[in-house]
Design an enzyme around this catalytic site. Structure first.
Site, PDB file in Angstrom:
ATOM      1  N   GLY A 273       0.912  -1.179   0.180  1.00 44.58           N
ATOM      2  CA  GLY A 273      -0.105   0.080  -0.091  1.00 44.58           C
ATOM      3  C   GLY A 273       1.026   1.275  -0.134  1.00 44.58           C
ATOM      4  O   GLY A 273       0.582   2.227  -0.632  1.00 44.58           O
TER       5      GLY A 273
ATOM      6  N   ARG B 219       7.294   1.841   1.437  1.00 41.02           N
ATOM      7  CA  ARG B 219       7.422   0.349   1.633  1.00 41.02           C
ATOM      8  C   ARG B 219       7.880  -0.487   0.154  1.00 41.02           C
ATOM      9  O   ARG B 219       8.959  -0.967   0.132  1.00 41.02           O
ATOM     10  CB  ARG B 219       6.246  -0.337   2.471  1.00 41.02           C
ATOM     11  CG  ARG B 219       6.751  -1.744   2.733  1.00 41.02           C
ATOM     12  CD  ARG B 219       5.814  -2.333   3.549  1.00 41.02           C
ATOM     13  NE  ARG B 219       5.642  -1.284   4.776  1.00 41.02           N
ATOM     14  CZ  ARG B 219       4.575  -1.575   5.547  1.00 41.02           C
ATOM     15  NH1 ARG B 219       3.583  -2.393   5.138  1.00 41.02           N
ATOM     16  NH2 ARG B 219       3.946  -0.804   6.515  1.00 41.02           N
TER      17      ARG B 219
ATOM     18  N   ARG C 146       2.129  11.407  -8.790  1.00 41.62           N
ATOM     19  CA  ARG C 146       1.492  11.685  -7.501  1.00 41.62           C
ATOM     20  C   ARG C 146       2.271  11.299  -6.175  1.00 41.62           C
ATOM     21  O   ARG C 146       1.534  10.763  -5.241  1.00 41.62           O
ATOM     22  CB  ARG C 146       0.009  11.179  -7.532  1.00 41.62           C
ATOM     23  CG  ARG C 146      -1.072  11.939  -8.359  1.00 41.62           C
ATOM     24  CD  ARG C 146      -2.215  11.162  -8.618  1.00 41.62           C
ATOM     25  NE  ARG C 146      -2.896  12.067  -9.581  1.00 41.62           N
ATOM     26  CZ  ARG C 146      -4.284  12.553  -9.120  1.00 41.62           C
ATOM     27  NH1 ARG C 146      -4.785  12.438  -8.047  1.00 41.62           N
ATOM     28  NH2 ARG C 146      -4.884  13.183  -9.977  1.00 41.62           N
TER      29      ARG C 146
ATOM     30  N   ARG D 158      -0.295  -8.656  -3.435  1.00 36.41           N
ATOM     31  CA  ARG D 158      -0.295  -7.645  -2.508  1.00 36.41           C
ATOM     32  C   ARG D 158       0.550  -7.923  -1.449  1.00 36.41           C
ATOM     33  O   ARG D 158       0.431  -9.166  -0.749  1.00 36.41           O
ATOM     34  CB  ARG D 158      -1.905  -7.344  -2.183  1.00 36.41           C
ATOM     35  CG  ARG D 158      -1.990  -6.647  -0.617  1.00 36.41           C
ATOM     36  CD  ARG D 158      -3.066  -5.584  -0.247  1.00 36.41           C
ATOM     37  NE  ARG D 158      -3.257  -5.585   0.762  1.00 36.41           N
ATOM     38  CZ  ARG D 158      -2.659  -4.743   1.660  1.00 36.41           C
ATOM     39  NH1 ARG D 158      -1.863  -4.099   1.157  1.00 36.41           N
ATOM     40  NH2 ARG D 158      -3.085  -4.473   2.747  1.00 36.41           N
TER      41      ARG D 158
ATOM     42  N   SER E  81       0.146  -4.866   5.342  1.00 36.95           N
ATOM     43  CA  SER E  81      -0.343  -5.027   6.890  1.00 36.95           C
ATOM     44  C   SER E  81      -1.625  -5.248   7.167  1.00 36.95           C
ATOM     45  O   SER E  81      -2.553  -5.107   6.048  1.00 36.95           O
ATOM     46  CB  SER E  81       0.161  -4.011   7.920  1.00 36.95           C
ATOM     47  OG  SER E  81      -0.060  -2.833   7.194  1.00 36.95           O
TER      48      SER E  81
ATOM     49  N   SER F  55       0.034  -6.398  12.059  1.00 37.83           N
ATOM     50  CA  SER F  55       0.827  -5.237  12.450  1.00 37.83           C
ATOM     51  C   SER F  55       0.025  -4.662  13.777  1.00 37.83           C
ATOM     52  O   SER F  55       0.662  -3.844  14.404  1.00 37.83           O
ATOM     53  CB  SER F  55       0.744  -4.161  11.436  1.00 37.83           C
ATOM     54  OG  SER F  55      -0.472  -3.882  11.196  1.00 37.83           O
ATOM     55  N   ASP F  56      -1.230  -5.192  13.788  1.00 44.97           N
ATOM     56  CA  ASP F  56      -1.816  -4.741  15.018  1.00 44.97           C
ATOM     57  C   ASP F  56      -3.043  -5.838  15.211  1.00 44.97           C
ATOM     58  O   ASP F  56      -3.199  -6.572  14.535  1.00 44.97           O
ATOM     59  CB  ASP F  56      -2.772  -3.266  14.798  1.00 44.97           C
ATOM     60  CG  ASP F  56      -3.572  -3.311  13.720  1.00 44.97           C
ATOM     61  OD1 ASP F  56      -2.822  -3.083  12.421  1.00 44.97           O
ATOM     62  OD2 ASP F  56      -4.936  -3.472  13.570  1.00 44.97           O
TER      63      ASP F  56
ATOM     64  N   ARG G 154       8.775  -3.201  12.455  1.00 54.03           N
ATOM     65  CA  ARG G 154       8.052  -3.687  11.283  1.00 54.03           C
ATOM     66  C   ARG G 154       8.765  -4.178  10.252  1.00 54.03           C
ATOM     67  O   ARG G 154       8.658  -4.869   9.377  1.00 54.03           O
ATOM     68  CB  ARG G 154       7.475  -2.499  10.838  1.00 54.03           C
ATOM     69  CG  ARG G 154       6.304  -1.955  11.596  1.00 54.03           C
ATOM     70  CD  ARG G 154       5.305  -0.788  11.263  1.00 54.03           C
ATOM     71  NE  ARG G 154       4.162  -0.719  12.000  1.00 54.03           N
ATOM     72  CZ  ARG G 154       3.021  -0.585  11.611  1.00 54.03           C
ATOM     73  NH1 ARG G 154       2.645  -0.325  10.219  1.00 54.03           N
ATOM     74  NH2 ARG G 154       1.940  -0.335  12.251  1.00 54.03           N
TER      75      ARG G 154
HETATM   76  N1  ADE Z   1      -4.328  -2.492   7.890  1.00 52.63           N
HETATM   77  C1  ADE Z   1      -3.340  -2.980   9.200  1.00 52.63           C
HETATM   78  N2  ADE Z   1      -4.134  -2.693  10.273  1.00 52.63           N
HETATM   79  C2  ADE Z   1      -5.343  -2.657   9.748  1.00 52.63           C
HETATM   80  C3  ADE Z   1      -6.629  -2.443  10.468  1.00 52.63           C
HETATM   81  N3  ADE Z   1      -6.839  -2.617  11.702  1.00 52.63           N
HETATM   82  N4  ADE Z   1      -7.923  -2.178   9.921  1.00 52.63           N
HETATM   83  C4  ADE Z   1      -7.695  -2.194   8.652  1.00 52.63           C
HETATM   84  N5  ADE Z   1      -6.703  -2.233   7.847  1.00 52.63           N
HETATM   85  C5  ADE Z   1      -5.417  -2.293   8.337  1.00 52.63           C
END
Ligand code: ADE
Length: 234
Positions: free
Chosen positions: A20, A24, A43, A87, A90, A203-204, A217
């Site tokens: 994305g 990166r 852009r 793709r 994260s 990532s979360d 990361r």
């Molecule tokens: N990409 C990484 N974490 C995300 C999340 N919590 N919601 C949507 N896209 C994400």
């Protein structure tokens, strides 16, 4: 050149990795590819072409969300003849078994809407990954010893989601993680007869509220890039 990509014909490889984040793309190209050339800056959406183990690869940003990804994937496939699009990105974990830094290889991606919704109308089309890419990505993840999961993800239209009920239903139905691009990539790949896959790093986490510190990361994202490259060139 296209409306959004400044590359000349021939500067985009048949295999394209799509993070994305344009930075990166730059990081991954410089870290993993040789003979890297920047092929797009329109852009600020950076794209780079180089070689990996002798194979030509482009790593190009997709931007965030399905409308943005749709622009780049359409132009890459229709104008530059990309044949394999992976793709890398994260995602937020949605199951207790899914931990931070784990890799998710997305077999399918559920959505509420995509830029293709207008075509499907009442049909709930089930977008799916290319099986040959999925199989080689799984073999790569296995051989690298990373903690990985294979299954369905949720491609959301919103990062700051006001529909916890929907997220809960996704979780109850086994969805591994949430991101914002894969479903439309899979739909476009099906439409144009090319191959697509999404390889994601957690990532979360939606249930625990944990998030990876930015310093962590890079190393965990490196596994994902190499899995994607090995999937494309087994
Ligand atoms: N990409 C990484 N974490 C995300 C999340 N919590 N919601 C949507 N896209 C994400």
């Amino acid at each position: 050149m296209t409306v959004h990509i400044g590359a000349e014909q021939g500067q985009i490889a048949e295999t394209v990795l799509l993070p994305g984040d344009p930075y990166r793309a730059e990081w991954a190209a410089n870290k993993f590819l040789s003979d890297v050339v920047c092929v797009n800056k329109v852009r600020g959406m950076l794209g780079f072409t180089g070689t990996w183990r002798g194979n030509r690869v482009t790593i190009h940003g997709s931007g965030m969300g399905m409308p943005s990804l749709s622009i780049y994937a359409n132009e890459l496939i229709r104008d530059y003849r990309a044949k394999t699009l992976i793709r890398i990105g994260s995602c937020g974990g949605m199951q207790d078994s899914v931990k931070l830094r784990d890799v998710i290889i997305a077999m399918t991606a559920s959505t509420v809407s995509t830029p293709s919704r207008g075509i499907f109308k009442e049909l709930n089309y089930a977008p799916c990954a290319d099986y040959s890419l999925l199989e080689t990505a799984v073999a790569s993840a296995k051989s690298r010893g990373v903690s990985y999961h294979v299954g369905g993800i949720y491609s959301s239209d919103v990062f700051y989601d006001e529909r916890p009920d929907l997220t809960n239903e996704m979780e109850r139905h086994g969805t591994l993680g949430v991101e914002m691009e894969a479903a439309e990539l899979y739909i476009l790949a099906a439409r144009y007869g090319v191959r697509a896959l999404a390889v994601l790093t957690v990532s979360d986490h939606l249930k625990t509220g944990e998030a990876l510190p930015s310093a962590d990361r890079e190393t965990s994202f490196g596994d994902m890039v190499e899995i994607a490259l090995e999937a494309a060139f087994p």
